[in-house]
Motif scaffolding. Structure first.
Motif, mmCIF file in Angstrom:
data_model
loop_
_atom_site.group_PDB
_atom_site.id
_atom_site.type_symbol
_atom_site.label_atom_id
_atom_site.label_comp_id
_atom_site.label_asym_id
_atom_site.label_seq_id
_atom_site.Cartn_x
_atom_site.Cartn_y
_atom_site.Cartn_z
ATOM 1 N N ASN A 1490 14.028 -4.160 -2.791
ATOM 2 C CA ASN A 1490 15.284 -3.877 -1.642
ATOM 3 C C ASN A 1490 15.354 -2.139 -1.620
ATOM 4 N N MET A 1560 4.189 -7.443 2.118
ATOM 5 C CA MET A 1560 5.619 -6.885 2.380
ATOM 6 C C MET A 1560 5.791 -5.888 3.398
ATOM 7 N N ASN A 1562 6.004 -6.169 6.757
ATOM 8 C CA ASN A 1562 7.005 -6.174 7.865
ATOM 9 C C ASN A 1562 8.440 -5.695 7.395
ATOM 10 N N ARG A 1563 8.606 -6.191 5.995
ATOM 11 C CA ARG A 1563 9.797 -5.817 5.435
ATOM 12 C C ARG A 1563 10.072 -4.118 5.174
ATOM 13 N N SER A 1566 10.684 -2.791 8.507
ATOM 14 C CA SER A 1566 11.986 -2.962 8.944
ATOM 15 C C SER A 1566 12.971 -2.079 8.387
ATOM 16 N N THR A 1567 12.675 -2.040 6.720
ATOM 17 C CA THR A 1567 13.768 -1.231 6.296
ATOM 18 C C THR A 1567 13.571 0.313 6.829
#
Length: 1637
Positions: A1490, A1560, A1562-1563, A1566-1567
């Motif tokens: 995260n 990971m 796409n994540r 997006s971030t």
């Protein structure tokens, strides 16, 4: 689907071409090229479609797309299929011809695309472009230009088309009406012609080897006719240049008969253009091509054109080329090529034209002609071979030329001639001599500013190029060896060639070594074949003499010696063994030293020794006789160079000394005396040195010759042996006498002592004494020097002890008379200095001087030197004398006086002798004139130091006059002159050591107290009386301890006399010393203490004398010993701020520890009794209240400062350390932001303006200063210094940063005053519940910082302090809560081993802090995070495990906080938490993922401390990520000390991420998208770059995860960002997206 996305990407980029920022446009171009590398055909088609659809897109934006297409085509030409090529060709053709107007950038870009495609698809391109090239219709400008460029880029492809193109083009030439069309046709014809020539030159590689020149001849000729007849005469200059550029290459393709026919018209037409055009390069280039073409066909027409050709070309060379304008230099090159062509065909006529020009009056004409001659000599050697004698003879006139530019050009011609054998011809020597003469040009003084004509060539420039040329000819042109060797030796001895000696010697050295390689016979000089060569004796003399000034003339010393060495066998066969060893040593000696360290005297002695060894080695009487004769013959040559002439005299002396023939010695000495130039000082010195050196071996002959000289008619003005002198003036006769006397001095100095001592009185002094009665300065100086040398000779003689110098007293008296005759108002001549040096040597000789003579000598010398006006070096007399010379002379004179006095003192090295010496010096030491005192004390210090160094006590005797002498010097330690003070302390130091010697101590014994005097000297440099006062007290202490009891009284009596010293400072020093010696004095107390205190204060105001102040302070002390309370109350009632007298009275109370302690306790009680401040309502409504200090605590604080500032208060302060410290600390906390009462504010301002108050009365400043002085006096000076250097004192006085200052203080206390802390902590803990917020903050800050030191644990204070900090968590003051958390966090630093024990409690406090609700500015949360980071390394995992996730989630929002401190602390804490993630690996790994994007992006944070935190956190998280490559990268690249190349780093990070966690993608994207809206520019730019690198490294299998439409939309939006740097990164990323389409 993929296709549409590539297209969409390309479209997005092409839409952005409208961006105005050049960097963004450049990046868009690169991104399109990147897309093109991946999908060339796709992109080319997309570009084609975009440009067709956006017909109205402005041309600057179309250019970016066309340039990208050109690059894609060039890089992928081999991959293109025909259909795409067709599309591109059609588009480019349309873009190029869409506008009938010429729009250069746009149409050029389109044309370049066609040229790029034409590399492979020439037929397709030609098919398209030819369709726009229709017969009878004037084509588009860029159609023609494209043909031209294609012909250059693809010769073999285009030439087959050229015939038809020319066929269509020819009729169009007549239709072209506009200049730009005519120009482009010319451009095409030029390039077509060049292509055809290249094709014909490479027929073996050509696709059609049958092509011939005549294939094109007729068409080219037709075109030529239009260009030549119609266009060449056009009024537009640019067009004429285009025509000329075309005609050159075309001339090679014209039919031979046509060219021959055209030349009579063509050449004059071309030549005529020179008058119309300032820039001639293109004309010259074309003309050269036409001339080459004419010569190729063997044209006969050139003959007729030769005169005008030469006449026009010659001025082109004569106009100088400007290196700043490259075309002028190129023009010169082309014109010189023309001359080469003409000279090869018409050598006689070209020379007949050029050589008379060398006689022209115009500098430029002569220079230009020489440049052409150099070109012809180099480029037409075969044609010039038979012309060599003619060319050489024509150089006679240029050789006489004085113009520097002509000289430079001639040197260049000579260089060319040397390479081609001209200098071997008869007459070549004259050119070599010219070259050497230029090497000998004198060096010019450096100009202050650049001459107006920057092109002006100096003679230094000519000299430099000549030196380089001579060296190159000697070393690189083999055929020149026989020309230059041994001919160059002829230039070594003549004086006019002196400046050329260094290059000459270097060249000759190289030539000689080359000859040695050929064999021994080749290297020997054949004098029989070379009559003009200098003799071996002449060469040796010359080279030896010039090497005496080794660094003159670019270091000619080493060069001359090296040449001497290599010539040794030719000079004399016996020199080989000696010189081969000695010369390299001499050369090394020169090269190891630079000009300054090498002593001239030492170097000359080395050379004279070398000469002496040489003469011994030769041992050939005839050779030596010739040698000395040659030396004497050369003497007159050196009249302009005195230093070298002086050395030659010494060489003559040395050589005469080696000469066996006494007749020759006498003859040469006679000749020297007759020819010397006596009016020159250096010459007189040289001649005298010569006689002296000669006397080493020929004393009899030398003295005899001098005797003859004395008796000669020189001084009688009658005819005789020395009749050569009969016309000399009186002044010159005095100079001759001076030389004679100097000769006697040198003879005495050099001659063997065993021989000369017997002759001194009989032969030498007898002839000197008759000249003493003179006023001539030169004669006087020579007399003094000569007597000095004679005295030295006697002193150094082997039988010195037995020699009784009967005329010593007479000579001393004569020197005294000379000194007396010198004026006392100025130091103009060195007579007194030289006379004193002479007396110094005379004093050493037997017999002793009588007392009257000694006294006379002493008083005369002291009066003559000490009484000179101050700073004689800076006096300016009528002729504005040389200041530097004066200063040196003054220094030498003082040194001479010291040496003389030492020699006199050495004769009587006893206390009595010392007393006698100071009886003479005493009045000068006490003089009212500063400069006299200064000199006298300086001399005294030197004498006493000398006395001590020579003292050898065999029996213990009393130093009876020690007291008197110490009293003479010790008050001078306070003299108004710093130098007197320094020398006075040296005198006291020496006197005390002399006393110790007389007491029986060894001379090398070192007494600690006396040595302490040396350390006090530093305190005497500044005239600050407080420093002098302190230093004098210390000196008095040393004297008091070391003075023998029996001398104390005499010392005191003499000291009292010192009170009347005219220098006030010395008077004060006397009182200080008396008071120190009389430590205890009783005093009777008066009844009324307050009245007495008042009277003392009044007296101090009236009188500002040191002894009055001392007495007053003593009285105050005695009073206080009996009436403490009265004295304290009386002093406290004094007006604030205390004046200097009140302060002095307070300080006197510090004298005795017991008394001081009682007074300090009273003052502490007064500080604590009253409230520190009162609240006062402001006048204005809503202005709030202000705090006003109460007077009694303020006065008591000031009094504490004054007492503790006295060094004597130390013991008392130590005894009361804890209460003093705590009271003052809390006093300080209550004064921050507190104001003075109005009455005191005005009084402080008033006293500040009067300058009476030394310190500020402001409550906070006052408290800080008092605490400082308390620490210093309490033995904690290190604490005060540490706090000061960390800026802690300023922080404490600041309301906002007070607690930080307290923390600095606490840290310093822990480090430097640990043992004091238990009692301080005990006194401080109760104040944590004080009613004053400020005291709670101060106490908490202090204790919190203590927890950061191990000392609290060692002193068993930890638990108590920790509990108190935990208790403060509910305090109503936010700052106290924050400081309490800080303290708990500090336990990790101070007592890490205790953290484990109290872990749960500490962590709970921190989590509470994170959740603090009453924390609007997150201060408590910030502190909680910082403290948590510190604690984590030491707590048990089980204590943390339950809170780990809560903390991680709680701190995550702070990563992007606007406050950098919060960002920093939260990120550091996150890094620290990652250590505990192993058990909950998956849970915490999720938190890492995260935060990963945020941490990586914040590596671009604007705050360096946040960047540092991110580096740390990433390094810590690395091991938990399960990717070894990523972990290694974080550890290696994110070291704190290492700078980071962010782009490269992110590229590698993304590579590892996509290898290890491709799911990971796409994540991560997006971030990153979230940060597109970041307020920080660098992070907004980093986010798209991050995405670009992710895309670059992801596998095709995982690319479907990405929501491409959303991503492209977001990037599209960001492409409109106001900052160009962001848009550049977006464009870069768009280019990379092609990988996942």
């Amino acid at each position: 689907m993929t296709e549409s996305r590539v297209k969409r990407l390309a479209t997005t980029l092409m839409d952005a071409t409208t961006d105005k920022a050049p960097l963004v446009q450049e990046q868009i171009y690169k991104a399109l090229c990147e897309l093109g590398e991946s999908e060339p055909e796709e992109i080319l088609n997309a570009c084609d479609e975009y440009l067709r659809q956006h017909d109205k897109l402005a041309y600057p934006h179309r250019v970016i797309i066309l340039k990208a297409m050109e690059t894609v085509v060039k890089n992928n030409i081999a991959l293109l299929d025909k259909s795409t090529a067709k599309v591109v060709i059609f588009l480019a053709s349309n873009e190029m011809t869409k506008s009938k107007e010429v729009i250069r950038d746009w149409q050029q870009a389109a044309s370049s695309v066609l040229v790029a495609v034409g590399q492979r698809f020439i037929n397709k391109v030609m098919e398209e472009v030819l369709s726009k090239f229709q017969p009878g219709i004037l084509p588009h400008y860029f159609v023609v230009q494209t043909f031209a460029n294609l012909s250059v880029s693809n010769v073999f492809g285009m030439v087959p088309f050229l015939n038809s193109i020319l066929g269509t083009m020819l009729p169009m030439l007549g239709m072209a009406k506009q200049d730009h069309m005519k120009s482009v046709f010319c451009y095409a014809l030029q390039h077509f012609s060049e292509s055809i020539q290249e094709y014909l030159a490479n027929l073996d590689k050509a696709p059609d080897p049958t092509v011939r020149k005549d294939t094109f001849s007729n068409e080219i000729f037709s075109a030529y006719e239009v260009l030549f007849t119609a266009w060449l005469q056009h009024r537009e200059a640019k067009l004429r240049v285009a025509v000329v550029e075309a005609l050159g290459p075309m001339s090679h393709l014209l039919p031979a008969d046509r060219l021959e026919e055209q030349l009579p018209r063509l050449i004059p037409a071309i030549l005529a253009l020179y008058k119309k055009h300032t820039e001639a390069f293109y004309i010259s280039k074309s003309l050269c091509q036409i001339l080459e073409a004419s010569v190729d066909i063997g044209s006969r027409s050139l003959d007729v054109q030769l005169e005008p050709l030469l006449g026009t070309l010659h001025p082109q060379i004569c106009a100088p080329a400007d290196p700043a304008v490259p075309l002028t230099v190129k023009n010169h090159t082309e014109v010189l090529r023309c001359f080469t062509v003409l000279a090869c065909s018409f050598p006689d006529r070209v020379l007949a034209f050029l050589l008379p020009k060398l006689e022209s009056s115009g500098e430029r004409t002569r220079v230009g002609t020489l440049l052409i001659m150099r070109q012809i000599i180099n480029s037409a050697p075969s044609q010039m071979e038979i012309k060599k004698p003619f060319i050489l003879s024509s150089m006679r006139l240029p050789l006489q030329d004085t113009n520097n530019k002509v000289k430079r050009a001639l040197v260049q011609v000579i260089s060319a001639m040397a390479h081609h054998g001209y200098l071997e011809q008869p007459g070549g020597e004259a050119l070599v001599e010219f070259l050497v003469r230029q090497c000998a040009l004198p060096l010019e003084p450096q100009p202050k500013k650049q001459p107006a004509d920057a092109d002006e060539l100096t003679s230094d420039g000519v000299r430099s190029i000549s030196i380089n040329t001579l060296f190159l000819l000697s070393t690189t042109v083999d055929r020149m060896s026989n020309v230059l060797w041994p001919y160059l030796l002829e230039f070594v001895t003549p004086i006019p060639f002196t400046n050329a000696l260094t290059p000459l010697c270097k060249s000759l050295l190289h030539l000689a070594l080359k000859k040695q390689e050929e064999g021994e016979s080749a290297s020997l000089i054949r004098y029989d074949l070379n009559a003009n060569l200098p003799s071996p004796h002449a060469l040796t003399t010359r080279l030896l003499v010039v090497s005496s000034q080794p660094y003159a003339g670019d270091g000619r010393g080493a060069a001359a010696l090296r040449l001497l060495s290599v010539l040794r066998c030719s000079l004399h066969p016996a020199l080989e063994p000696l010189w081969s060893k000695r010369v390299p040593v001499l050369v090394e000696h020169i090269e190891e030293n630079t000009e300054k360290p090498l002593s001239q005297k030492q170097w000359e002695e080395e050379l004279l020794l070398f000469l002496q060894e040489t003469l011994a080695a030769v041992s050939d009487h005839t050779w030596v006789c010739h040698f000395v004769t040659e030396m004497c013959r050369q003497l007159s040559s050196y009249n302009g160079v005195p230093a070298e002439k002086n050395f030659l005299y010494k060489c003559i002396g040395m050589t005469l000394g080696a000469c066996a023939s006494k007749d020759l010695v006498l003859k040469q000495l006679q000749e020297l005396l007759e020819t010397a130039r006596y009016h020159e000082e250096v010459e007189r010195e040289g001649l005298a040195s010569c006689f002296g050196i000669c006397a080493i071996n020929h004393l009899e002959e030398t003295l005899a010759k001098l005797e003859d000289f004395v008796k000669s008619d020189v001084f009688k003005k009658s005819v005789g042996l020395f009749s050569i002198f009969k016309d000399r003036s009186d002044n010159e006769v005095e100079k001759i006498k001076s030389t004679l006397i100097l000769c006697y001095g040198y003879v005495a100095m050099y001659a063997p002592k065993e021989l000369v001592l017997a002759r001194i009185e009989a032969d030498i002094l007898k002839n000197i004494f008759q000249y003493f009665n003179t006023k001539d300065l030169t004669l006087k100086l020579c007399l003094v020097r000569s007597i000095c040398m004679i005295s030295q000779a006697i002193y150094n003689g082997a039988k010195c002890g037995d020699f009784v110098f009967s005329r010593k007293a007479e000579l001393v008296a004569q020197m005294v008379e000379f000194i007396k005759a010198e004026p006392l108002d100025a130091l103009r001549t060195p007579v007194r200095q030289r006379a004193m040096v002479t007396c110094t040597y005379l004093v050493f000789l037997e017999p002793h001087l009588s007392d009257p003579d000694r006294t006379e000598l002493l008083d005369t010398c002291l009066g003559s030197v000490l009484a000179l006006p101050p700073e004689p070096g800076r006096d300016r007399d009528e002729d504005g004398g040389d200041t530097g010379y004066r200063e040196v002379l003054y220094g030498d004179t003082i040194s001479a006086l010291k040496d003389l006095l030492k020699s006199l003192l050495q004769r009587s090295l006893t206390p009595h002798g010392l007393q006698d010496m100071f009886a003479h010096l005493g009045p000068w030491i006490k003089s009212s004139k500063e400069h006299e005192r200064q000199r006298a004390v300086e001399v005294s210090a030197a004498l006493l130091d000398f006395y001590l160094s020579k003292l050898n006590v065999s029996t213990v005797i009393p130093f009876y006059n020690l007291g008197v002498l110490i009293a003479l010097f010790s008050p001078r330690c306070s003299d108004s002159l710093a130098s007197v003070r320094q020398h006075a302390i040296d005198c006291v130091y020496s006197l005390l050591y002399i006393q110790l010697c007389y007491e029986g101590f060894a001379r090398d014994h070192r007494d600690e107290m006396v040595e302490g005097l040396k350390a006090l000297k530093k305190g005497l440099e500044e005239p600050d009386f407080t420093v002098l006062f302190h230093t004098c007290t210390n000196i008095a202490m040393v004297i008091g301890k070391r003075i023998p009891p029996e001398q104390l009284m005499s010392l005191l009596l003499a000291m009292f006399e010192g009170l009347a010293d005219p220098d006030k400072n010395c008077s004060r020093a006397a009182t200080v010393m008396i008071n120190s010696l009389l430590k205890e004095r009783g005093a009777v107390l008066q009844e009324k203490v307050p009245d007495i205190m008042s009277i003392i204060h009044g007296k101090l105001e009236e009188v500002d004398e040191e002894h009055v102040r001392k007495a007053a302070q003593q009285t105050v002390y005695i009073l206080a010993a009996q009436h403490k309370s009265l004295v304290v109350s009386s002093l406290l009632s004094s007006a604030l701020p205390f004046d200097s007298h009140t302060c002095a009275m307070w300080r006197s109370l510090a004298a005795e520890p017991t008394l001081t302690s009682q007074i300090l306790e009273q003052l502490l009680e007064k500080v604590n009794r009253d409230v520190p401040y009162k609240e006062s309502k402001g006048f204005l409504l809503g202005s709030g209240s202000e705090r006003i200090a109460t007077p009694l605590p303020l006065a008591a604080t000031c009094a504490l400062y004054e007492i503790m500032s006295a060094p004597e208060s130390g013991a008392a302060v130590l005894g009361l350390y804890p209460p003093l410290f705590v009271t003052l600390l809390l006093r300080l906390s209550c004064t921050v932001g507190v104001q003075l009462p109005k009455s005191l504010q005005s009084r402080e301002r008033r006293s500040g303006s009067l300058g009476s108050a030394a310190r500020s009365l402001h409550p906070a400043s006052c408290a800080v200063e008092t605490l400082k002085v308390m620490l210093a006096r309490g033995g904690s000076e290190e604490v005060a210094v540490a706090v000061g250097s960390a800026g802690g004192w300023d922080l404490m006085a600041s309301p906002e940063r007070h607690h930080d200052g307290i923390a600095v203080l606490a840290g310093a206390m822990a480090r430097h005053a640990g043992p004091r802390l238990p009692l301080i902590v005990k006194n401080l803990i109760p104040t944590l519940s004080s009613v004053f917020d400020s005291q709670r903050v101060t106490a908490t800050a202090f204790l919190a910082e203590l927890l950061g030191s191990n000392v609290v644990n060692d002193l068993m204070l930890l638990e108590a302090v920790m509990d108190n900090m935990t208790g403060r968590q509910k305090d109503g003051c936010t700052l106290v809560r924050m400081l309490a958390l800080r303290g708990l966090g500090n336990v990790a630093d101070g007592s890490p081993e205790k953290v484990r024990k109290h872990g749960a409690k500490l962590l709970a406090s921190m989590v509470n802090g994170l959740d603090d609700k009453d924390d609007p500015h997150n201060l408590v949360a910030l502190e909680a995070m910082s403290s948590l980071s510190k604690l984590l390394g030491h707590v048990e995992e089980r204590d943390l495990r339950s809170m780990l996730l809560h903390i991680a989630i709680r701190i995550r929002p702070f990563f992007d906080s606007e406050q950098p401190e919060l960002r920093h602390s939260s990120i550091v804490l996150f890094g620290n938490l990652s250590r505990f993630s192993e058990g909950d690996c998956e849970v915490f790994f999720e938190q890492i993922l995260n935060g990963l994007v945020t941490l990586l992006l914040h590596l671009q944070d604007p705050k360096p401390e946040v960047v540092k935190a991110c580096k740390f956190a990433l390094r810590m998280c690395g091991p938990s990520m399960g990717c070894e490559g990523l972990c290694d990268m974080f550890l290696n690249h994110l070291r704190e000390d290492r700078s980071l190349h962010y782009g490269e780093f992110m590229n590698n990070v993304c590579k590892h991420l996509m290898q290890s966690y491709p799911e990971m993608l796409n994540r991560l994207i997006s971030t990153n998208l979230f940060y597109f809206k970041s307020s920080w520019v660098d992070i907004r730019a980093a986010a798209p770059m991050f995405i670009g690198f992710l895309v670059l490294h992801v596998d095709e299998d995982h690319s479907p995860q990405v929501d491409l439409d959303q991503l492209i939309s977001a990037l599209n939006l960001l492409l409109k960002d106001p900052v160009p740097a962001v848009r550049v990164k977006v464009a870069e990323t768009l280019g990379r997206l092609v990988r996942i389409l």
